[in-house]
Design an enzyme around this catalytic site. Structure first.
Site, PDB file in Angstrom:
ATOM      1  N   HIS A  56       0.846  -1.201   0.000  1.00 48.48           N
ATOM      2  CA  HIS A  56       0.000   0.000   0.000  1.00 48.48           C
ATOM      3  C   HIS A  56       0.871   1.237   0.000  1.00 48.48           C
ATOM      4  CE1 HIS A  56       0.696  -0.599   4.310  1.00 48.48           C
ATOM      5  NE2 HIS A  56       0.164   0.580   4.596  1.00 48.48           N
ATOM      6  N   HIS A  58       1.331   3.930   2.008  1.00 50.08           N
ATOM      7  CA  HIS A  58       1.863   4.695   3.144  1.00 50.08           C
ATOM      8  C   HIS A  58       3.386   4.819   3.065  1.00 50.08           C
ATOM      9  CE1 HIS A  58      -1.956   3.986   5.771  1.00 50.08           C
ATOM     10  NE2 HIS A  58      -2.068   5.047   4.998  1.00 50.08           N
ATOM     11  N   ASP A  60       5.751   4.553   5.116  1.00 46.91           N
ATOM     12  CA  ASP A  60       6.593   3.526   5.747  1.00 46.91           C
ATOM     13  C   ASP A  60       6.502   2.195   5.002  1.00 46.91           C
ATOM     14  OD1 ASP A  60       3.887   3.391   6.801  1.00 46.91           O
ATOM     15  OD2 ASP A  60       4.616   2.015   8.355  1.00 46.91           O
ATOM     16  N   HIS A  61       5.882   2.217   3.810  1.00 44.41           N
ATOM     17  CA  HIS A  61       5.799   1.020   2.960  1.00 44.41           C
ATOM     18  C   HIS A  61       6.301   1.270   1.548  1.00 44.41           C
ATOM     19  CE1 HIS A  61       3.515  -1.283   5.987  1.00 44.41           C
ATOM     20  NE2 HIS A  61       3.239  -0.052   6.392  1.00 44.41           N
ATOM     21  N   HIS A 114      -7.557  -0.731   5.472  1.00 39.56           N
ATOM     22  CA  HIS A 114      -6.510   0.148   6.019  1.00 39.56           C
ATOM     23  C   HIS A 114      -6.261   1.290   5.035  1.00 39.56           C
ATOM     24  CE1 HIS A 114      -2.867   1.308   8.146  1.00 39.56           C
ATOM     25  NE2 HIS A 114      -2.147   1.144   7.050  1.00 39.56           N
ATOM     26  N   ASP A 133      -0.207  -4.020   6.228  1.00 39.94           N
ATOM     27  CA  ASP A 133      -0.898  -3.519   7.422  1.00 39.94           C
ATOM     28  C   ASP A 133      -2.354  -3.986   7.453  1.00 39.94           C
ATOM     29  OD1 ASP A 133       1.423  -2.242   8.088  1.00 39.94           O
ATOM     30  OD2 ASP A 133       0.683  -0.213   7.760  1.00 39.94           O
ATOM     31  N   HIS A 171       4.446  -4.777  10.931  1.00 40.72           N
ATOM     32  CA  HIS A 171       4.779  -4.081  12.188  1.00 40.72           C
ATOM     33  C   HIS A 171       4.841  -5.066  13.345  1.00 40.72           C
ATOM     34  CE1 HIS A 171       4.292   0.155  10.842  1.00 40.72           C
ATOM     35  NE2 HIS A 171       3.395  -0.347  10.010  1.00 40.72           N
TER      36      HIS A 171
HETATM   37 FE    FE Z   1       2.591   0.684   8.198  1.00 43.41          FE
HETATM   38 ZN    ZN Z   2      -0.035   1.542   6.602  1.00 42.84          ZN
END
Ligand code: FE
Ligand code: ZN
Length: 255
Positions: A56, A58, A60-61, A114, A133, A171
């Site tokens: 996805h 985001h 942090d991805h 998400h 996530d 995570h």
């Molecule tokens: Fe994340």
């Molecule tokens: Zn995420």
């Protein structure tokens, strides 16, 4: 031929992954949370990055996509439903698509909730799924861009994978998730014993990820919205699964 999987703790609580198809030497990063951490593992292993598989959009991805693509000229594969938000995307995929990776192959599932276009990658032969996530050990992703009904449907796709399937979450949220799970599923003995195991692992800094489908079916309150004891514990006996899931998610958001 099997996949070799390297788990890379990075940022505060993320896991990045590198997977290598042993037959061809193709190497994919599952998401790109931390460019330096990923490059360090590649250098140590003597591997060349050929693919990025995003779950996805985001940061942090997918935040490391462009830097890694510049260094490695790798192909970036990611969710078509959020294609405009995946930096450097070369190939958009969605539900039911097969991503060939060396001689390995992943089936793509859409798992919105998400984010609106979140996808997961399921390597059936390796009994491994990279779930981003969508699901965590004893938890699930926050509903930033989706409805409870969408997320329940997404989690239900994971719930029916073979029970031994390993779930590689993005995570390490396990201990916090466990504390919450005990509040909505207080009579679940599997949950109580798992919490003790998790606490021991974390005390020595050991990752609690991957988890398995079987472990989540037994202890993850977000997969247990049809469990009568859980429903009774939150005062929702007789309610439907989506409503129970929605209430559980609402409580976790406020926990
Ligand atoms: Fe994340
Ligand atoms: Zn995420």
């Amino acid at each position: 031929m099997p996949l070799e999987i390297r788990q890379i703790p990075c940022l505060s609580d993320n896991y990045g992954y590198l997977i290598r198809d042993e037959a061809t030497g193709a190497v994919a990063a599952i998401d790109t949370p931390d460019v330096n951490a990923i490059n360090d593992v590649l250098a140590d292993a003597g591997w060349r990055l050929t693919h990025i598989l995003n779950t996805h959009h985001h940061w942090d991805h997918a935040g490391g996509n462009l830097a890694l693509k510049e260094k490695w000229q790798c192909e970036i594969i990611g969710p078509g439903a959020e294609a405009d938000r995946i930096p450097g995307l070369d190939r958009a995929v969605g539900d039911g698509d097969i991503v060939k990776f060396g001689q390995s192959a992943a089936k793509v599932f859409d798992t919105p909730g998400h984010t609106s276009g979140h996808i997961i990658y399921y390597f059936a032969e390796d009994e491994a799924a990279f779930v981003g996530d969508t699901i965590f050990a004893m938890g699930c992703g926050r509903l930033f861009e989706g409805t409870p009904a969408q997320m329940w449907a997404s989690l239900s796709k994971i719930a029916v994978l073979p029970p031994q399937t390993r779930l590689y979450c993005a995570h390490e949220y396990t201990q916090a998730n466990a504390s919450f799970a005990l509040t909505v599923d207080p009579h679940n003995d599997d949950l109580k014993s798992r919490v003790r195991e998790i606490d021991q692992l974390r005390a020595s800094g050991t990752p609690t990820v991957p988890t398995t489908v079987a472990a989540e079916l037994a202890t993850n309150p977000f997969l247990r919205a049809e469990d009568e004891a859980l429903k009774a514990a939150i005062g929702m006996s007789g309610a439907g699964a989506v409503d129970v899931f929605a209430e559980t998610r609402r409580r976790k958001d406020n926990f």
